[in-house]
Design a protein around this motif. Structure first.
Motif, PDB file in Angstrom:
ATOM      1  N   LEU A   1      53.756  11.857 -23.486  1.00  0.00           N
ATOM      2  CA  LEU A   1      52.463  12.348 -23.257  1.00  0.00           C
ATOM      3  C   LEU A   1      51.416  11.416 -22.950  1.00  0.00           C
ATOM      4  O   LEU A   1      50.882  11.771 -21.825  1.00  0.00           O
ATOM      5  CB  LEU A   1      52.076  12.357 -24.816  1.00  0.00           C
ATOM      6  N   GLU A   2      51.755  10.060 -23.051  1.00  0.00           N
ATOM      7  CA  GLU A   2      50.817   8.865 -22.555  1.00  0.00           C
ATOM      8  C   GLU A   2      51.041   8.750 -20.961  1.00  0.00           C
ATOM      9  O   GLU A   2      50.006   8.524 -20.248  1.00  0.00           O
ATOM     10  CB  GLU A   2      50.922   7.677 -23.319  1.00  0.00           C
ATOM     11  N   GLU A   3      52.306   8.892 -20.563  1.00  0.00           N
ATOM     12  CA  GLU A   3      52.548   8.505 -19.302  1.00  0.00           C
ATOM     13  C   GLU A   3      52.306   9.712 -18.321  1.00  0.00           C
ATOM     14  O   GLU A   3      52.046   9.538 -17.193  1.00  0.00           O
ATOM     15  CB  GLU A   3      53.766   7.821 -19.045  1.00  0.00           C
ATOM     16  N   LYS A   4      52.866  11.000 -18.818  1.00  0.00           N
ATOM     17  CA  LYS A   4      52.758  12.138 -17.989  1.00  0.00           C
ATOM     18  C   LYS A   4      52.134  13.202 -18.417  1.00  0.00           C
ATOM     19  O   LYS A   4      51.922  14.067 -17.800  1.00  0.00           O
ATOM     20  CB  LYS A   4      54.310  12.478 -18.083  1.00  0.00           C
TER      21      LYS A   4
ATOM     22  N   ILE B   1      52.485  15.226 -20.865  1.00  0.00           N
ATOM     23  CA  ILE B   1      53.304  16.480 -21.345  1.00  0.00           C
ATOM     24  C   ILE B   1      53.525  16.417 -22.801  1.00  0.00           C
ATOM     25  O   ILE B   1      53.848  15.157 -23.472  1.00  0.00           O
ATOM     26  CB  ILE B   1      54.736  16.472 -20.611  1.00  0.00           C
ATOM     27  N   CYS B   2      53.195  17.394 -23.526  1.00  0.00           N
ATOM     28  CA  CYS B   2      53.026  17.355 -24.954  1.00  0.00           C
ATOM     29  C   CYS B   2      54.232  18.227 -25.656  1.00  0.00           C
ATOM     30  O   CYS B   2      54.274  19.406 -25.360  1.00  0.00           O
ATOM     31  CB  CYS B   2      51.605  17.844 -25.338  1.00  0.00           C
ATOM     32  N   LEU B   3      55.193  17.527 -26.064  1.00  0.00           N
ATOM     33  CA  LEU B   3      56.350  18.337 -26.629  1.00  0.00           C
ATOM     34  C   LEU B   3      56.448  17.876 -28.191  1.00  0.00           C
ATOM     35  O   LEU B   3      55.763  16.943 -28.564  1.00  0.00           O
ATOM     36  CB  LEU B   3      57.575  17.818 -25.901  1.00  0.00           C
ATOM     37  N   VAL B   4      57.186  18.711 -28.854  1.00  0.00           N
ATOM     38  CA  VAL B   4      57.173  17.978 -30.277  1.00  0.00           C
ATOM     39  C   VAL B   4      58.755  17.611 -30.612  1.00  0.00           C
ATOM     40  O   VAL B   4      59.679  18.029 -30.159  1.00  0.00           O
ATOM     41  CB  VAL B   4      57.244  19.325 -31.260  1.00  0.00           C
ATOM     42  N   PRO B   5      58.878  16.327 -31.287  1.00  0.00           N
ATOM     43  CA  PRO B   5      59.932  15.613 -31.426  1.00  0.00           C
ATOM     44  C   PRO B   5      60.976  16.450 -32.361  1.00  0.00           C
ATOM     45  O   PRO B   5      60.182  17.064 -33.312  1.00  0.00           O
ATOM     46  CB  PRO B   5      59.741  14.097 -31.823  1.00  0.00           C
ATOM     47  N   GLY B   6      62.270  16.353 -32.169  1.00  0.00           N
ATOM     48  CA  GLY B   6      63.182  17.031 -33.057  1.00  0.00           C
ATOM     49  C   GLY B   6      63.149  16.702 -34.397  1.00  0.00           C
ATOM     50  O   GLY B   6      63.325  17.381 -35.165  1.00  0.00           O
TER      51      GLY B   6
END
Lengths: 495, 495
Positions: free
Chosen positions: B436-439, B441-446
């Motif tokens: 998220l910080e570098e790219k 992209i907001c994903l949800v961790p497993g």
């Protein structure tokens, strides 16, 4: 028992095995009397003969159901939000289009079909904050303290859920007025919180006395930990409007006794009586100076369902939290996120309510006309309610200063009380059931809201109190009585 | 301390004094990573320089937010319901007008601003029942068993609320899959129910094995009373579609072990993989004969938020209860009545979903075209997801058979795991935060969904997996790696 050996188990989920808290929940406004009313309506449609041709539902403040008209501006904007192709249609005024565009721009992907932030759309929270500031004469309001909700009920349940903890004699106690709106008792039952009753003074127009608050609190301290004080102002079902002094007294009491204040202010624009005025708890709190305004924890609820809007079906609403512990706020935000978001159409509607057409906009004149008309009708009905009900021997009704209900006391004949007891019914439930079966009028008995022992009441939505209604009321359900004013009431005699 | 003697008390509501169950609630889909994403979006708007210009939100299945278009017919009818004056407008097709009239006639006072019955508008419950009968090849469905809800989440919470009881080792245990959709763990935490984890088999495309159900059940019996089995099919976050045989096995297991079945079937129309087909629990149950169909208690949930509709913001949904004890049904009806009614616009939308335009109606062709297009796009993205992700060394992704997500496993370098532990973060949360910080992209961790110890995953909404996304993914966050297919992945190396 079968070869698989499982049929003997019976059901997994039964009255015995289910959540006992849910079993204790009661909600009179949609309780047995309303279910019977729905059945009777079905029977009427199927041609069953009754002494009446329609059921008059005076059980719930469902404005549009009783013919109140929606505000044109609101519905036009909502139509454009639903089907944005209409933005190209010349038949809609510019302010309607601008407002729809503004709301759509605040929705992800420009669609009201997207989820919003769980706390509500930021733009709308901003508009709510400005609305509150205008209402409260400039006292600041931060949009961070605004949480949009699915009607006020949703917000009230969410706050109660946060507040209730402890076991046994340290279980959270929540003070509620009697009579109360039964969402409170239902919510407390569901959460297994301790309900602490404080009584409103019927003899003084259902006013609230801090002495009574103190009595209730002290009694409750023996068996629970009182932490929350709920106030409904203007009152539901009792229709009183609290004076500024009374609110100040309540705030002082909450401060002294370390109580979290929950102010249910959904009827804030439904004030009719001369000399009565709505004072928000927030405004009074801040006028009392920093000793209070920086300390007392308060949450206030509002809704799109009442007042001149009456848009119950949209489930729009908000709450404002004041002095909430920042760590608890994080928890609140987390809790509301589990339900994803309040209905976005309800949020959009709320935005229009807090930000209606301005004097220089094309929809302004119609908006003002429609709003004034609805409010005038409501005020007229409030007046009519008390006048007519008080003509009926055996019925005594306080002035309806605000909100949308009357909660008259009724004198039931001893024989009626006895017959009710035989049937295991509360006497006023027995009365209301008879009224429903014989006259097709659906009221909610006072026992559903709470009342002092030995007294009986019903709640009626006030707009129902037309002449035909009062005629029915006076001819039922225990036979007419001759009085000075003509052939009258049920209530004086029984058989 | 002041002269009033109360300021020393501090706050009433604090982290220490609040409801401890609420404190235990976690909801990763809108958790810290999403809050940070919202902050970053604000920073971008304020001109803060980042290595990216927008945040790609792949954290939630929010279809319209990602550009999916609403169905014209649905939105036209909703616009007419909002502003019935449009019924006079010649630009709307006759079937749109007829449908709007039909819905409005079913609303009290002809307004969607009225409350509906708490269980939902009767006409719409009838339409839902007919829809279920068509889906299930004629197996009967009674509208009395249909409860409309504010999205599926609302129905799921309501049923869990009914089901949870007991104290200590007789507290209700609820079996949920791991990985799971975190509404379940959040709901169980809120209700202080015991969460019983059963693991899906990642090696076998996240399939469910009854042996694992039995293992989990037997282990749980030592400390609670297992009474409920929750199934998500098609799977969220795992995207598997259960075979008919598997469903039959689950039903037999529930019957033998006396478990109440909760079937979360909101992705029932999101099935993409060849050879996969959706089988409803209700249909399989009834095809197993009366020994099961008259005994097993089942509730199934559906929603207007997913599939080709994607109308999350309307909060429409329903549940069907099967074999529910009649006394419990009374309790359920009472419980939903406290919240008055589900949002009426969501109910209206649901009606259109279960009763779409027919072949002889003017809106049919457009409806079919729009629906097919959306479903084809979703199927294409499902295929692309697994193809692309599996090209990335260190990422391994099962086929996306259905629903809207991929849940690939990721191999994190030991140094990354060590650094995460130092920070007190789950390693996959650490990975997702870096991404998220570098790219952007907001994903949800497993870890937000649950996974076997020592494995790491993320959930990504599948439509986000476009080429630009995979380029970003392969360049982050732990530096690129050269592979046969070009400059690639983050995950193989750390520093």
């Amino acid at each position: 028992m079968t070869e698989n050996g499982f049929l003997h188990h019976g059901k997994v989920l039964t009255l015995d095995s289910m959540n006992p808290n849910v079993k204790r929940v009661e909600y009179a406004v949609r309780g047995p009397i309303v279910q019977r009313a729905v059945q009777i309506e079905k029977e009427l449609r199927e041609g069953v003969k009754k002494p009446f041709t329609e059921v008059i539902k005076a059980n719930i403040g469902d404005c549009h159901a009783m013919g109140q008209k929606p505000i044109t501006f609101f519905r036009q904007v909502l139509a454009l939000c639903s089907y944005p192709e209409l933005l190209e249609d010349n038949k809609f005024p510019e302010d309607v289009k601008n407002r729809a565009r503004r709301i759509l721009q605040a929705c992800a992907g420009g669609s009201i079909g997207s989820y919003s932030a769980s706390q509500g759309i930021e733009l709308i929270r901003n508009d709510v904050a400005r609305y509150i500031e205008r209402r409260d004469g400039g006292i600041p309001c931060s949009p961070d303290n605004i949480y949009l909700s699915a009607g006020a009920s949703d917000g009230i349940m969410t706050m109660l859920k946060l507040l209730v903890s402890g076991e046994g004699s340290s279980r959270t106690g929540v003070m509620i007025s009697i009579p109360q709106y039964p969402l409170y008792s239902a919510g407390l039952a569901e959460l297994a919180a301790v309900q602490i009753n404080y009584y409103l003074d019927e003899a003084k127009c259902w006013s609230l006395d801090v002495k009574e608050l103190r009595r209730a609190l002290e009694a409750a301290r023996k068996h629970c930990r009182p932490r929350v004080l709920c106030i409904i102002n203007p009152g539901n079902p009792t229709g009183q409007v609290q004076s500024r002094q009374c609110i100040e007294d309540v705030i002082k009491f909450a401060a002294e006794e370390n109580l979290f204040l929950m102010a249910d202010e959904v009827y804030q624009d439904n004030v009719y009586a001369e000399g009565c005025q709505f004072h928000s708890f927030k405004k009074v709190l801040f006028e009392m100076g920093p000793e209070y305004s920086e300390k007392v924890e308060l949450v206030s609820f509002h809704s799109t369902s009442k007042c001149y809007m009456g848009e119950c079906g949209f489930r729009g609403g908000y709450m404002e939290v004041v002095n909430l512990d920042p760590e608890v706020k994080v928890q609140l935000t987390k809790l509301v996120s589990v339900r994803l978001c309040p209905p976005v159409t309800g949020q959009a509607l709320l935005d229009l309510v807090v930000n209606p057409p301005q004097p220089d906009e094309p929809s302004y004149a119609t908006f003002i006309k429609e709003r004034s008309h609805t409010l005038a009708m409501l005020a007229e009905k409030a007046k009519m309610t008390q006048d007519i009900l008080n003509q009926v021997p055996g019925i005594s009704c306080n002035p309806v200063q605000g909100a949308m209900y009357s909660f008259p006391s009724i004198q039931l004949p001893p024989k009626a009380i006895a017959e009710a007891k035989e049937k295991g019914q509360a006497p006023d439930m027995f009365y209301c059931m008879k009224l429903l079966e014989e006259k097709g009028i659906c009221l909610v008995p006072g026992s559903g809201f709470g009342q002092r022992d030995g007294t009986f009441h019903f709640r009626s939505v006030m707009w129902i109190l037309k002449v035909f209604f009062i005629k029915k009321l006076t001819a039922a359900p225990f036979g007419p009585v001759k009085t000075d004013s003509g052939s009258f009431v049920p209530i004086g005699r029984f058989h």
